[in-house]
Design a protein around this motif. Structure first.
Motif, PDB file in Angstrom:
ATOM      1  N   GLY A   8       0.801  -1.220   0.000  1.00 23.50           N
ATOM      2  CA  GLY A   8       0.000   0.000   0.000  1.00 23.50           C
ATOM      3  C   GLY A   8       0.826   1.259   0.000  1.00 23.50           C
ATOM      4  O   GLY A   8       0.278   2.352  -0.138  1.00 23.50           O
ATOM      5  N   TRP A  49      -5.753   1.096  -8.388  1.00 23.14           N
ATOM      6  CA  TRP A  49      -6.033   0.239  -7.247  1.00 23.14           C
ATOM      7  C   TRP A  49      -5.346  -1.110  -7.369  1.00 23.14           C
ATOM      8  O   TRP A  49      -5.255  -1.688  -8.459  1.00 23.14           O
ATOM      9  CB  TRP A  49      -7.535   0.029  -7.127  1.00 23.14           C
ATOM     10  CG  TRP A  49      -7.936  -0.890  -6.016  1.00 23.14           C
ATOM     11  CD1 TRP A  49      -8.164  -0.543  -4.713  1.00 23.14           C
ATOM     12  CD2 TRP A  49      -8.161  -2.296  -6.103  1.00 23.14           C
ATOM     13  NE1 TRP A  49      -8.508  -1.659  -3.978  1.00 23.14           N
ATOM     14  CE2 TRP A  49      -8.523  -2.749  -4.805  1.00 23.14           C
ATOM     15  CE3 TRP A  49      -8.080  -3.227  -7.142  1.00 23.14           C
ATOM     16  CZ2 TRP A  49      -8.810  -4.079  -4.537  1.00 23.14           C
ATOM     17  CZ3 TRP A  49      -8.367  -4.553  -6.878  1.00 23.14           C
ATOM     18  CH2 TRP A  49      -8.723  -4.971  -5.585  1.00 23.14           C
ATOM     19  N   ALA A  50      -4.832  -1.619  -6.268  1.00 26.72           N
ATOM     20  CA  ALA A  50      -4.432  -3.019  -6.108  1.00 26.72           C
ATOM     21  C   ALA A  50      -4.744  -3.393  -4.667  1.00 26.72           C
ATOM     22  O   ALA A  50      -4.907  -2.514  -3.811  1.00 26.72           O
ATOM     23  CB  ALA A  50      -2.961  -3.214  -6.423  1.00 26.72           C
ATOM     24  N   LYS A  51      -4.828  -4.680  -4.388  1.00 26.81           N
ATOM     25  CA  LYS A  51      -5.243  -5.140  -3.065  1.00 26.81           C
ATOM     26  C   LYS A  51      -4.029  -5.589  -2.245  1.00 26.81           C
ATOM     27  O   LYS A  51      -3.556  -6.703  -2.409  1.00 26.81           O
ATOM     28  CB  LYS A  51      -6.245  -6.283  -3.196  1.00 26.81           C
ATOM     29  CG  LYS A  51      -6.795  -6.764  -1.858  1.00 26.81           C
ATOM     30  CD  LYS A  51      -7.744  -7.933  -2.065  1.00 26.81           C
ATOM     31  CE  LYS A  51      -8.291  -8.412  -0.734  1.00 26.81           C
ATOM     32  NZ  LYS A  51      -9.215  -9.567  -0.911  1.00 26.81           N
ATOM     33  N   ASN A 111      -4.749  -8.323  -7.531  1.00 27.39           N
ATOM     34  CA  ASN A 111      -5.301  -8.795  -6.258  1.00 27.39           C
ATOM     35  C   ASN A 111      -4.987 -10.272  -6.002  1.00 27.39           C
ATOM     36  O   ASN A 111      -5.475 -10.855  -5.045  1.00 27.39           O
ATOM     37  CB  ASN A 111      -6.812  -8.540  -6.172  1.00 27.39           C
ATOM     38  CG  ASN A 111      -7.528  -8.856  -7.461  1.00 27.39           C
ATOM     39  OD1 ASN A 111      -7.045  -9.637  -8.282  1.00 27.39           O
ATOM     40  ND2 ASN A 111      -8.683  -8.244  -7.661  1.00 27.39           N
TER      41      ASN A 111
END
Length: 337
Positions: A8, A49-51, A111
């Motif tokens: 993150g 976005w990525a998880k 993800n």
């Protein structure tokens, strides 16, 4: 095994994580090559976005290490390329035959753990054997080449077309190669990076323009008798080049928005110009049903030289810095040396 983890924050963290043994329908791959995509850079910049925590890297290839009991499409030792998307099959786009627009899509490197690690375990339906004579680095370009192929299909490049490509990075060059194979008569590439312009010329493209030092519109008009290009492909992902694409296309021409502009960015387009010239504008995302075709055509694309820099997994921070500076074309991570 070693893996570069996205947690993150703006820098990947090198960690030891367990190797995931393959299930009955899965393949364990020893990663040979994983190339950096602009999307990977955007994720670290907070634009996409990525998880987390997740291993990034969705453009990768490697050698089959082990396979599950149901796997018949490959065997240990095979060089394979991975199409990294997993679709739900149940949402409206999936059921209309457009799975690349899936509303519940998963992807290795977004993800699910991707290619910036020594081993990856993926579903067998995303694995493609690589033709003889194709290197692992070329095979790692399968995903981006599939995206480019979908774009060329969408904008319908045809015999005799003049094609202008705005952005001469790796994607721009692959788009040029595919447009050439589709019968384009002239290919003009606009690229502000001097080093990249020199590299583009080594691929055989001599109509390469510096948009910061030359009048691109005048150049295109000169090459087309003042008519404009039949096809303009925006491959830089910038609002200003999106606007420029509309100005460069001819009456009845087609424009492809291929480059990935950050969400929220806007471009100003004169609707009357689109109306009066009957311009067709299309978008293109991901690579539906193209990876098999890519494997078939890779021997003809001559992409080996697109990978210009190689880094060990331990030096992935330096690799991303190189990509961020715009050095070279494709930057490749070699997780196993």
């Amino acid at each position: 095994m070693k893996a570069a983890i996205f947690d993150g924050t703006a820098a990947l963290k090198l960690q030891d994580i367990p190797i995931q043994e393959p299930g009955h329908d899965e393949v364990l791959i020893r990663i040979d090559s994983a190339t950096i995509c602009g999307t990977d850079q955007h994720i670290l910049e907070g634009k996409f976005w990525a998880k987390p925590p997740v291993v990034l890297g969705h453009e990768f290839s490697g050698y089959v290490e082990r396979v599950g009991s149901s796997v018949r499409i490959c065997q240990p030792g095979d060089l394979v390329s991975v199409e990294p998307h997993v679709y739900c099959g149940c949402c409206k786009p999936c059921r209309l035959g457009k799975p690349h627009l899936c509303l519940d899509r998963l992807a290795w490197g977004i993800n699910l753990n991707g290619g910036f690690e020594q081993y990856a375990t993926v579903r067998m339906d995303t694995v493609y054997r690589v033709p003889e004579g194709i290197s692992a680095e070329e095979a790692a370009l399968g995903e981006i080449t599939g995206c480019c192929m979908h774009g060329i299909d969408r904008v319908d490049v045809g015999l005799g077309d003049t094609v202008v490509i705005l952005g001469g990075g790796a994607a721009g060059l692959i788009l040029a190669r595919l447009a050439e194979l589709r019968g384009a008569a002239k290919i003009i590439i606009s690229e502000p990076n001097a080093g990249r312009r020199d590299q583009i010329r080594t691929f055989g493209y001599d109509q390469v323009v510096d948009p910061l030092g030359e009048d691109l519109s005048a150049f295109v008009n000169g090459a087309t008798g003042g008519l404009g290009a039949d096809v303009v492909i925006e491959a830089a992902g910038r609002p200003d080049t999106a606007e420029q694409a509309i100005e460069l296309v001819c009456h009845g021409g087609r424009v492809l928005f291929f480059g990935v502009a950050a969400p929220g960015k806007r471009a100003s387009i004169e609707p009357n110009r689109v109306f009066a010239r009957e311009i067709t504008i299309v978008g293109s995302i991901r690579n539906p049903y193209t990876h098999h075709r890519v494997m078939e055509i890779l021997p003809r694309l001559r992409l080996r030289s697109i990978v210009t820099h190689r880094f060990a997994l331990e030096d992935i921070g330096e690799a991303f810095a190189t990509a961020h500076r715009g050095d070279g074309l494709k930057i490749c991570i070699k997780p196993n040396g």
